[in-house]
Design an enzyme around this catalytic site. Structure first.
Site, PDB file in Angstrom:
ATOM      1  N   THR A 141      41.217  25.344  22.906  1.00 15.08           N
ATOM      2  CA  THR A 141      41.018  25.627  24.413  1.00 15.08           C
ATOM      3  C   THR A 141      41.369  27.124  24.942  1.00 15.08           C
ATOM      4  OG1 THR A 141      41.769  25.062  26.434  1.00 15.08           O
ATOM      5  CG2 THR A 141      43.319  24.330  24.605  1.00 15.08           C
ATOM      6  N   ASP A 142      41.085  27.683  25.913  1.00 13.63           N
ATOM      7  CA  ASP A 142      41.548  28.721  26.690  1.00 13.63           C
ATOM      8  C   ASP A 142      42.773  28.612  27.103  1.00 13.63           C
ATOM      9  OD1 ASP A 142      40.953  27.223  28.638  1.00 13.63           O
ATOM     10  OD2 ASP A 142      39.476  28.673  29.777  1.00 13.63           O
ATOM     11  N   GLU A 143      43.369  27.408  27.187  1.00 14.30           N
ATOM     12  CA  GLU A 143      44.531  27.045  28.037  1.00 14.30           C
ATOM     13  C   GLU A 143      45.776  27.720  27.135  1.00 14.30           C
ATOM     14  OE1 GLU A 143      45.132  23.466  29.998  1.00 14.30           O
ATOM     15  OE2 GLU A 143      43.254  23.332  30.629  1.00 14.30           O
ATOM     16  N   TYR A 167      50.182  19.728  27.238  1.00 15.58           N
ATOM     17  CA  TYR A 167      48.764  19.705  26.547  1.00 15.58           C
ATOM     18  C   TYR A 167      48.421  21.119  25.736  1.00 15.58           C
ATOM     19  CZ  TYR A 167      43.789  20.494  26.012  1.00 15.58           C
ATOM     20  OH  TYR A 167      42.483  20.981  25.460  1.00 15.58           O
ATOM     21  N   LYS A 171      48.127  22.180  21.696  1.00 16.24           N
ATOM     22  CA  LYS A 171      46.833  22.762  21.372  1.00 16.24           C
ATOM     23  C   LYS A 171      47.285  24.050  20.650  1.00 16.24           C
ATOM     24  CE  LYS A 171      43.170  21.440  21.391  1.00 16.24           C
ATOM     25  NZ  LYS A 171      42.370  20.922  20.424  1.00 16.24           N
TER      26      LYS A 171
HETATM   27  P1  NAD Z   1      38.178  13.802  24.921  1.00 14.22           P
HETATM   28  O1  NAD Z   1      39.675  13.387  25.501  1.00 14.22           O
HETATM   29  O2  NAD Z   1      37.141  13.445  25.573  1.00 14.22           O
HETATM   30  O3  NAD Z   1      37.870  13.192  23.544  1.00 14.22           O
HETATM   31  C1  NAD Z   1      38.947  12.839  22.406  1.00 14.22           C
HETATM   32  C2  NAD Z   1      38.464  12.249  21.119  1.00 14.22           C
HETATM   33  O4  NAD Z   1      39.454  12.387  20.096  1.00 14.22           O
HETATM   34  C3  NAD Z   1      38.256  10.837  21.689  1.00 14.22           C
HETATM   35  O5  NAD Z   1      37.253  10.000  21.351  1.00 14.22           O
HETATM   36  C4  NAD Z   1      39.397  10.069  21.191  1.00 14.22           C
HETATM   37  O6  NAD Z   1      39.265   8.789  20.832  1.00 14.22           O
HETATM   38  C5  NAD Z   1      39.596  10.982  19.761  1.00 14.22           C
HETATM   39  N1  NAD Z   1      41.052  11.160  19.415  1.00 14.22           N
HETATM   40  C6  NAD Z   1      41.988  11.122  20.038  1.00 14.22           C
HETATM   41  N2  NAD Z   1      43.359  11.098  19.301  1.00 14.22           N
HETATM   42  C7  NAD Z   1      42.839  10.758  17.969  1.00 14.22           C
HETATM   43  C8  NAD Z   1      43.288  10.791  16.736  1.00 14.22           C
HETATM   44  N3  NAD Z   1      44.633  10.850  16.369  1.00 14.22           N
HETATM   45  N4  NAD Z   1      42.498  10.505  15.671  1.00 14.22           N
HETATM   46  C9  NAD Z   1      41.013  10.484  15.790  1.00 14.22           C
HETATM   47  N5  NAD Z   1      40.595  10.521  16.811  1.00 14.22           N
HETATM   48  C10 NAD Z   1      41.341  10.834  17.921  1.00 14.22           C
HETATM   49  O7  NAD Z   1      38.278  15.497  24.645  1.00 14.22           O
HETATM   50  P2  NAD Z   1      37.112  16.264  24.791  1.00 14.22           P
HETATM   51  O8  NAD Z   1      37.162  16.910  26.200  1.00 14.22           O
HETATM   52  O9  NAD Z   1      35.825  15.875  24.213  1.00 14.22           O
HETATM   53  O10 NAD Z   1      37.627  17.682  23.983  1.00 14.22           O
HETATM   54  C11 NAD Z   1      37.296  17.608  22.659  1.00 14.22           C
HETATM   55  C12 NAD Z   1      38.382  18.827  21.951  1.00 14.22           C
HETATM   56  O11 NAD Z   1      37.758  20.049  22.675  1.00 14.22           O
HETATM   57  C13 NAD Z   1      39.928  18.543  22.254  1.00 14.22           C
HETATM   58  O12 NAD Z   1      40.399  19.149  21.170  1.00 14.22           O
HETATM   59  C14 NAD Z   1      40.150  19.499  23.313  1.00 14.22           C
HETATM   60  O13 NAD Z   1      41.162  20.342  23.359  1.00 14.22           O
HETATM   61  C15 NAD Z   1      38.914  20.904  23.297  1.00 14.22           C
HETATM   62  N6  NAD Z   1      38.480  21.385  24.317  1.00 14.22           N
HETATM   63  C16 NAD Z   1      38.056  20.669  25.376  1.00 14.22           C
HETATM   64  C17 NAD Z   1      37.548  21.372  26.726  1.00 14.22           C
HETATM   65  C18 NAD Z   1      37.122  20.332  27.769  1.00 14.22           C
HETATM   66  O14 NAD Z   1      36.773  21.037  28.964  1.00 14.22           O
HETATM   67  N7  NAD Z   1      36.840  19.084  27.719  1.00 14.22           N
HETATM   68  C19 NAD Z   1      37.478  22.576  26.815  1.00 14.22           C
HETATM   69  C20 NAD Z   1      37.670  23.438  25.481  1.00 14.22           C
HETATM   70  C21 NAD Z   1      38.505  22.733  24.452  1.00 14.22           C
HETATM   71  O1  DAU Z   2      39.998  25.242  29.925  1.00  8.97           O
HETATM   72  C1  DAU Z   2      39.843  24.285  29.079  1.00  8.97           C
HETATM   73  C2  DAU Z   2      40.454  22.902  29.456  1.00  8.97           C
HETATM   74  O2  DAU Z   2      39.808  22.345  30.391  1.00  8.97           O
HETATM   75  C3  DAU Z   2      40.577  21.883  28.205  1.00  8.97           C
HETATM   76  O3  DAU Z   2      41.294  22.468  27.286  1.00  8.97           O
HETATM   77  C4  DAU Z   2      40.814  20.578  28.719  1.00  8.97           C
HETATM   78  O4  DAU Z   2      40.823  19.503  27.692  1.00  8.97           O
HETATM   79  C5  DAU Z   2      40.226  20.227  30.036  1.00  8.97           C
HETATM   80  O5  DAU Z   2      40.554  18.862  30.367  1.00  8.97           O
HETATM   81  C6  DAU Z   2      40.183  21.198  31.117  1.00  8.97           C
HETATM   82  O6  DAU Z   2      41.622  21.537  31.275  1.00  8.97           O
HETATM   83  P1  DAU Z   2      41.755  21.534  33.179  1.00  8.97           P
HETATM   84  O7  DAU Z   2      43.113  21.000  33.497  1.00  8.97           O
HETATM   85  O8  DAU Z   2      41.144  22.817  33.640  1.00  8.97           O
HETATM   86  O9  DAU Z   2      40.615  20.421  33.482  1.00  8.97           O
HETATM   87  P2  DAU Z   2      40.551  19.349  34.765  1.00  8.97           P
HETATM   88  O10 DAU Z   2      39.317  18.873  35.015  1.00  8.97           O
HETATM   89  O11 DAU Z   2      41.718  18.434  34.607  1.00  8.97           O
HETATM   90  O12 DAU Z   2      40.800  20.075  36.001  1.00  8.97           O
HETATM   91  C7  DAU Z   2      40.167  21.192  36.520  1.00  8.97           C
HETATM   92  C8  DAU Z   2      40.861  21.820  37.724  1.00  8.97           C
HETATM   93  O13 DAU Z   2      40.874  20.952  38.691  1.00  8.97           O
HETATM   94  C9  DAU Z   2      42.417  21.982  37.542  1.00  8.97           C
HETATM   95  O14 DAU Z   2      42.786  23.389  38.305  1.00  8.97           O
HETATM   96  C10 DAU Z   2      42.987  21.030  38.200  1.00  8.97           C
HETATM   97  C11 DAU Z   2      42.058  20.606  39.319  1.00  8.97           C
HETATM   98  N1  DAU Z   2      41.823  19.373  39.595  1.00  8.97           N
HETATM   99  C12 DAU Z   2      41.667  18.394  38.791  1.00  8.97           C
HETATM  100  C13 DAU Z   2      41.727  17.048  38.927  1.00  8.97           C
HETATM  101  C14 DAU Z   2      41.740  15.903  37.920  1.00  8.97           C
HETATM  102  C15 DAU Z   2      41.905  18.835  41.041  1.00  8.97           C
HETATM  103  O15 DAU Z   2      42.199  19.782  41.966  1.00  8.97           O
HETATM  104  N2  DAU Z   2      41.702  17.225  41.202  1.00  8.97           N
HETATM  105  C16 DAU Z   2      41.835  16.507  40.270  1.00  8.97           C
HETATM  106  O16 DAU Z   2      41.744  15.187  40.515  1.00  8.97           O
END
Ligand code: NAD
Ligand code: DAU
Length: 369
Positions: A141-143, A167, A171
């Protein structure tokens, strides 16, 4: 000792029942006959109904298991000899990591470590000619880069790591482990650091699906703080395409940043969702709704340690592989909203169980501002 086994034409995906993982598996099988072994622990965020359409596809082999379970990983690697592994498995929600970091350390740090150890042993047992073909792609992630000031340049692959939440720290830790396994053992790794994804099958704890579903249920739209935190948004299938491209063309040991070049404040995202929903509602009723969904916006107590801005410089992946996003936010958000409206059964299915407890825990004590 080499076992003289050859890599098979198959890939192992971890976390493939989650949001990005399930989109990746679905996309992969649309474009390739190469089988996918999908290992997922099925936490609250994993949902087999996201994979319903490939239930009878022999190219999809689902295995219920944990990346921290060394025996299961060893068996999978021995039995399938995948040519590549894509590690999506993680705890992924920042707010949950604030309420309870344990699972984040366990899966993202310890789990990645155990996965790496088994992959290293498997890879070291391959003949040299096969070792150079193998890849482990770690999805990050970019975080990990922390928070930007308004005028800072976007994150590049050279930005220093500065994670601010449990988190992102977990990562970052996993990224460091992956990097070290390349540097020390020569494991052919790839790391991708992507910005915020949105699209179908995202668990409705994250900003975009939460706002869509709260709005259609006439519930408040809880915007943290002043709503001016900035995120860069990428449609999920563009992220999947980027991962496929890095897997095929990325250089082992390298990091690739992935982003949508679409920076917006949270309040702008929520306003867009509301205006699309207003429009859809008007189309459906033949007249405009008396009040806009915007009236549901409620500013609430901020997220502790809330990163102010993320932005990605995706120049490297573009230069080296030619990847660029295809979907604009304007089209992607419409597709996403329509998908949620058309898939309320999926929503119901994924929000059964502990979802309501989470909503109470995260939003119950937030005050209106
Ligand atoms: P998600 O939470 O929707 O899915 C995570 C999946 O991993 C789930 O199916 C869960 O059951 C599985 N899991 C959790 N723990 C596990 C374990 N110990 N062994 C096997 N499986 C396990 O997450 P996502 O949003 O699909 O993100 C996927 C990946 O991409 C993560 O590594 C996250 O850090 C990264 N990422 C997410 C975003 C985003 O915006 N969602 C952006 C950048 C990177
Ligand atoms: O940047 C990549 C990341 O983006 C991934 O690594 C994470 O897995 C993914 O969850 C996401 O993280 P964020 O914290 O940016 O996503 P989230 O959807 O939780 O929140 C997006 C923005 O919105 C953040 O600034 C917090 C805000 N927010 C979120 C929720 C859930 C609100 O204002 N209200 C809310 O109820």
């Amino acid at each position: 000792m080499h076992n003289n086994k050859l890599l098979s034409s198959s890939i192992l995906v971890t976390g493939g029942a989650g949001f990005i993982g399930s989109n990746f598996v679905l996309d992969w099988l649309k474009q390739s006959d190469e089988p996918v072994i999908n290992l997922d622990k099925l936490t609250y965020a994993g949902n087999l109904s996201s994979l319903e359409s490939i239930k009878n596809n022999p190219g999809h082999i689902f295995v219920h298991g944990d990346i921290a379970d060394r025996g299961s990983i060893r068996d999978l690697l021995e039995n399938h000899q995948p040519r590549a592994i894509i590690n999506f498995a993680a705890e992924s929600h920042v707010d949950r990591s604030i309420h309870g970091p344990d699972d984040f350390i366990q899966t993202n740090v310890v789990g990645t470590f155990h996965l790496l150890e088994e992959v290293r042993a498997f890879w070291q047992g391959l003949p040299e000619s096969e070792q150079s073909k193998f890849r482990l792609l770690h999805v990050s992630t970019d975080e990990v880069y922390g928070s930007l000031e308004p005028d800072d340049p976007p994150f590049s692959e050279f930005s220093p790591y500065s994670p601010n939440s449990p988190y992102s720290a977990s990562k970052a830790s996993s990224d460091h482990l992956v990097r070290a396994y390349h540097h020390t053992y020569g494991l052919p790794t790839l790391i991708t650091n992507c910005s915020n994804n949105y699209g179908p099958y995202q668990f409705p704890e994250k900003l975009i699906p939460l706002m869509i579903l709260n709005a259609v249920n006439n519930k408040p739209l809880p915007v943290y703080g002043d709503g001016k935190n900035v995120r860069d948004w990428l449609y999920v299938t563009d992220h999947c395409a980027a991962i496929r491209t890095v897997l095929a063309h990325g250089r082992p040991g390298e990091v690739y940043n992935i982003g949508g070049n679409y920076e917006k404040t949270n309040i702008e995202i929520v306003q867009t969702i509301c205006s699309v929903l207003d429009e859809l509602q008007a189309d459906q009723d033949g007249h405009a709704r008396k009040s806009s969904y915007l009236d549901l916006v409620t500013f609430v107590t901020d997220r502790p340690g809330h990163d102010r801005r993320y932005a990605i410089d995706a120049g490297k992946i573009k230069r080296e592989t030619g990847w660029i996003p295809k979907e604009s936010f304007e089209t992607g958000i419409r597709k996403t909203i329509s998908w949620y409206l058309d898939n309320l059964e999926w929503v119901k299915n994924s929000t059964d169980g502990s979802y309501q407890n989470w909503i109470t825990k995260n939003y119950g004590s937030r005050r209106k501002k």
